[in-house]
Design a protein around this motif. Structure first.
Motif, mmCIF file in Angstrom:
data_model
loop_
_atom_site.group_PDB
_atom_site.id
_atom_site.type_symbol
_atom_site.label_atom_id
_atom_site.label_comp_id
_atom_site.label_asym_id
_atom_site.label_seq_id
_atom_site.Cartn_x
_atom_site.Cartn_y
_atom_site.Cartn_z
ATOM 1 N N GLU A 57 0.810 -1.216 0.000
ATOM 2 C CA GLU A 57 0.000 0.000 0.000
ATOM 3 C C GLU A 57 0.846 1.270 0.000
ATOM 4 O OE1 GLU A 57 -2.423 -0.664 3.407
ATOM 5 O OE2 GLU A 57 -3.858 -1.954 2.328
ATOM 6 N N LEU A 58 2.122 1.162 0.388
ATOM 7 C CA LEU A 58 2.985 2.338 0.500
ATOM 8 C C LEU A 58 3.842 2.593 -0.733
ATOM 9 C CD1 LEU A 58 4.231 1.898 4.183
ATOM 10 C CD2 LEU A 58 2.731 3.722 3.334
ATOM 11 N N VAL A 59 3.966 1.613 -1.624
ATOM 12 C CA VAL A 59 4.929 1.721 -2.725
ATOM 13 C C VAL A 59 4.249 1.659 -4.096
ATOM 14 C CG1 VAL A 59 6.720 0.689 -1.274
ATOM 15 C CG2 VAL A 59 5.398 -0.770 -2.837
ATOM 16 N N ASP A 60 5.057 1.948 -5.116
ATOM 17 C CA ASP A 60 4.609 1.846 -6.509
ATOM 18 C C ASP A 60 5.065 0.537 -7.145
ATOM 19 O OD1 ASP A 60 3.627 4.666 -6.654
ATOM 20 O OD2 ASP A 60 5.755 5.085 -6.308
ATOM 21 N N VAL A 61 6.236 0.076 -6.711
ATOM 22 C CA VAL A 61 6.841 -1.138 -7.267
ATOM 23 C C VAL A 61 7.099 -2.126 -6.145
ATOM 24 C CG1 VAL A 61 8.768 -2.091 -8.592
ATOM 25 C CG2 VAL A 61 7.975 0.248 -9.057
ATOM 26 N N VAL A 62 6.629 -3.350 -6.313
ATOM 27 C CA VAL A 62 6.831 -4.404 -5.319
ATOM 28 C C VAL A 62 7.782 -5.438 -5.900
ATOM 29 C CG1 VAL A 62 5.752 -6.210 -3.936
ATOM 30 C CG2 VAL A 62 4.521 -4.084 -4.393
ATOM 31 N N ILE A 63 8.896 -5.676 -5.227
ATOM 32 C CA ILE A 63 9.842 -6.711 -5.654
ATOM 33 C C ILE A 63 9.690 -7.901 -4.710
ATOM 34 C CG2 ILE A 63 12.263 -7.319 -5.996
ATOM 35 C CD1 ILE A 63 12.815 -4.464 -6.795
ATOM 36 N N LEU A 64 9.212 -9.002 -5.259
ATOM 37 C CA LEU A 64 9.031 -10.228 -4.481
ATOM 38 C C LEU A 64 10.348 -10.993 -4.467
ATOM 39 C CD1 LEU A 64 5.582 -11.320 -5.951
ATOM 40 C CD2 LEU A 64 5.989 -10.311 -3.695
ATOM 41 N N ALA A 65 10.962 -11.096 -3.292
ATOM 42 C CA ALA A 65 12.259 -11.751 -3.151
ATOM 43 C C ALA A 65 12.200 -12.767 -2.015
ATOM 44 C CB ALA A 65 13.343 -10.707 -2.892
ATOM 45 N N ILE A 66 11.191 -13.607 -2.071
ATOM 46 C CA ILE A 66 10.922 -14.567 -0.999
ATOM 47 C C ILE A 66 11.246 -15.984 -1.455
ATOM 48 C CG2 ILE A 66 9.191 -13.213 0.214
ATOM 49 C CD1 ILE A 66 7.068 -14.412 -1.517
ATOM 50 N N LYS A 67 11.188 -16.926 -0.528
ATOM 51 C CA LYS A 67 11.408 -18.325 -0.866
ATOM 52 C C LYS A 67 10.188 -18.873 -1.602
ATOM 53 C CE LYS A 67 15.348 -18.531 1.341
ATOM 54 N NZ LYS A 67 16.620 -18.591 0.589
ATOM 55 N N PRO A 68 10.397 -19.778 -2.561
ATOM 56 C CA PRO A 68 9.269 -20.320 -3.331
ATOM 57 C C PRO A 68 8.195 -20.961 -2.462
ATOM 58 C CG PRO A 68 11.346 -20.875 -4.393
ATOM 59 C CD PRO A 68 11.695 -20.260 -3.065
ATOM 60 N N ASN A 69 8.585 -21.547 -1.326
ATOM 61 C CA ASN A 69 7.600 -22.260 -0.499
ATOM 62 C C ASN A 69 6.623 -21.336 0.228
ATOM 63 O OD1 ASN A 69 9.864 -21.459 1.151
ATOM 64 N ND2 ASN A 69 9.080 -22.758 2.778
ATOM 65 N N VAL A 70 6.897 -20.018 0.238
ATOM 66 C CA VAL A 70 5.948 -19.082 0.862
ATOM 67 C C VAL A 70 5.306 -18.153 -0.171
ATOM 68 C CG1 VAL A 70 7.173 -19.147 3.056
ATOM 69 C CG2 VAL A 70 7.715 -17.347 1.397
ATOM 70 N N MET A 71 5.644 -18.340 -1.427
ATOM 71 C CA MET A 71 5.157 -17.436 -2.472
ATOM 72 C C MET A 71 3.632 -17.373 -2.508
ATOM 73 S SD MET A 71 5.906 -15.381 -4.997
ATOM 74 C CE MET A 71 5.763 -14.970 -6.745
ATOM 75 N N GLU A 72 2.982 -18.505 -2.503
ATOM 76 C CA GLU A 72 1.529 -18.512 -2.651
ATOM 77 C C GLU A 72 0.825 -17.865 -1.463
ATOM 78 O OE1 GLU A 72 0.060 -22.347 -3.874
ATOM 79 O OE2 GLU A 72 1.642 -22.561 -5.366
ATOM 80 N N SER A 73 1.359 -18.076 -0.269
ATOM 81 C CA SER A 73 0.743 -17.453 0.901
ATOM 82 C C SER A 73 0.918 -15.937 0.867
ATOM 83 C CB SER A 73 1.330 -18.027 2.190
ATOM 84 O OG SER A 73 2.699 -17.710 2.319
ATOM 85 N N VAL A 74 2.063 -15.466 0.379
ATOM 86 C CA VAL A 74 2.295 -14.026 0.261
ATOM 87 C C VAL A 74 1.390 -13.419 -0.805
ATOM 88 C CG1 VAL A 74 3.973 -12.263 -0.425
ATOM 89 C CG2 VAL A 74 4.662 -14.086 1.133
ATOM 90 N N LEU A 75 1.269 -14.093 -1.951
ATOM 91 C CA LEU A 75 0.387 -13.589 -3.008
ATOM 92 C C LEU A 75 -1.059 -13.498 -2.528
ATOM 93 C CD1 LEU A 75 1.781 -15.423 -6.180
ATOM 94 C CD2 LEU A 75 2.225 -13.087 -5.425
ATOM 95 N N GLU A 76 -1.461 -14.444 -1.706
ATOM 96 C CA GLU A 76 -2.814 -14.427 -1.160
ATOM 97 C C GLU A 76 -3.027 -13.190 -0.286
ATOM 98 O OE1 GLU A 76 -6.696 -15.537 -0.437
ATOM 99 O OE2 GLU A 76 -5.284 -16.422 -1.885
ATOM 100 N N LYS A 77 -2.000 -12.807 0.463
ATOM 101 C CA LYS A 77 -2.103 -11.657 1.360
ATOM 102 C C LYS A 77 -2.176 -10.332 0.611
ATOM 103 C CE LYS A 77 0.529 -13.894 5.095
ATOM 104 N NZ LYS A 77 1.812 -13.878 5.840
ATOM 105 N N ILE A 78 -1.533 -10.252 -0.551
ATOM 106 C CA ILE A 78 -1.424 -8.951 -1.226
ATOM 107 C C ILE A 78 -2.316 -8.829 -2.464
ATOM 108 C CG2 ILE A 78 0.955 -8.698 -0.422
ATOM 109 C CD1 ILE A 78 1.876 -9.304 -3.302
ATOM 110 N N LYS A 79 -2.998 -9.906 -2.854
ATOM 111 C CA LYS A 79 -3.710 -9.923 -4.135
ATOM 112 C C LYS A 79 -4.750 -8.828 -4.288
ATOM 113 C CE LYS A 79 -7.257 -13.346 -2.841
ATOM 114 N NZ LYS A 79 -7.826 -14.682 -3.163
ATOM 115 N N ASP A 80 -5.339 -8.379 -3.181
ATOM 116 C CA ASP A 80 -6.379 -7.353 -3.259
ATOM 117 C C ASP A 80 -5.807 -5.937 -3.245
ATOM 118 O OD1 ASP A 80 -8.411 -9.271 -3.311
ATOM 119 O OD2 ASP A 80 -8.469 -9.375 -1.111
ATOM 120 N N SER A 81 -4.478 -5.813 -3.167
ATOM 121 C CA SER A 81 -3.861 -4.481 -3.044
ATOM 122 C C SER A 81 -2.910 -4.149 -4.188
ATOM 123 C CB SER A 81 -3.088 -4.391 -1.713
ATOM 124 O OG SER A 81 -3.904 -4.721 -0.616
ATOM 125 N N VAL A 82 -2.854 -5.001 -5.217
ATOM 126 C CA VAL A 82 -1.820 -4.828 -6.252
ATOM 127 C C VAL A 82 -2.347 -4.284 -7.573
ATOM 128 C CG1 VAL A 82 -0.393 -6.667 -5.259
ATOM 129 C CG2 VAL A 82 -2.051 -7.222 -7.057
#
Length: 254
Positions: A57-82
């Motif tokens: 919510e604070l930025v213009d560009v989001v760089i996802l630099a996480i481990k593959p095993n948490v990717m889907e859970s992170v995408l679920e958290k941010i999907k409504d804000s991107v």
């Protein structure tokens, strides 16, 4: 443009520090979320957020630099804000099609950088399939060109290329260490041996890039008949040097 990093491991830290050192990003425009965010925040005074969603919510560009095993859970958290954000993913195993299935209609691009970005000598691969518009793609290219070289590749070539540029630094560091060990065995001080090995690798790589001469020809030019270099080449071949490198790339592509 305000840029936020979700995940601040070695690769994200290399990108952040490289971009700031190159003056592409200002410290005050950088944000991060990670359980270890305090480390980079202390080093570069960038903003630390309390959650992935807050960062988005604070930025213009989001760089996802996480481990593959948490990717889907992170995408679920941010999907409504991107919806109005640029999403750049450096997560292995998530190409354009796969991210689109989680974030349909969003602007996203998959890239594969490497850690020499920290010293503005990075090699970044950009997937040719993406959902950025022309202006957004120009921004992404400029961002990664500020920390090194950029190559745009079709999806099917990304894995094999990543095995060279993404994994390759580890292979080269192993070779630097091995060359130095060999020199130390011959009585060369350790610090000098590292300098000799590292600078020689830089010089050889730069020479091939600038001359575009086939590496086999450049190798032959160093090997005098009956000389010391060809004896070393023979020893490498006897110990499966080339086959070991090819297998390393093959395994890293899977």
């Amino acid at each position: 443009m305000k840029v936020g990093f979700i995940g601040m491991g070695n690769m994200a830290s290399a990108i952040a520090s490289g971009c700031m050192d190159a003056n592409f990003l200002k410290v005050e425009d950088c944000y991060a979320y990670d359980i270890g965010t305090y480390k980079i925040a202390e080093s570069y005074a960038i903003h630390a957020t309390n959650s992935e969603k807050e960062l988005v919510e604070l930025v213009d560009v989001v760089i996802l630099a996480i481990k593959p095993n948490v990717m889907e859970s992170v995408l679920e958290k941010i999907k409504d804000s991107v919806q109005d954000k640029l999403i750049i993913s450096i997560v292995t195993g998530y190409d354009c099609s796969r991210i689109e299935s989680f974030l349909p209609g969003s602007a996203h691009l998959t890239v594969m950088p490497n850690t020499p970005a920290m010293v503005s000598q990075g090699m970044t691969l950009l997937e040719a399939m993406h959902t950025f518009n022309e202006q957004q793609m120009e921004y992404a290219v400029s961002l990664f060109e500020s920390i090194g070289e950029v190559v745009i590749l079709p999806t099917y070539q990304m894995k094999g290329a990543t095995a060279i540029s993404g994994c390759g630094p580890a292979f080269f560091y192993m070779m630097i260490e091995a060359l130095a060990d060999g020199a130390v065995l011959q009585g060369v001080p350790r610090d000098i041996a590292y300098k000799l090995a590292s600078q020689t690798m830089i010089g050889a790589g730069t020479m091939q890039l600038e001359t575009k001469i086939h590496p086999g020809v450049l190798k032959d030019n160093v090997c005098s008949p009956g000389g010391i270099t060809i004896k070393g080449v023979k020893a490498l071949e006897e110990n499966g040097f080339r086959n070991a490198i090819i297998q390393a790339v093959e395994k890293s592509s899977n």
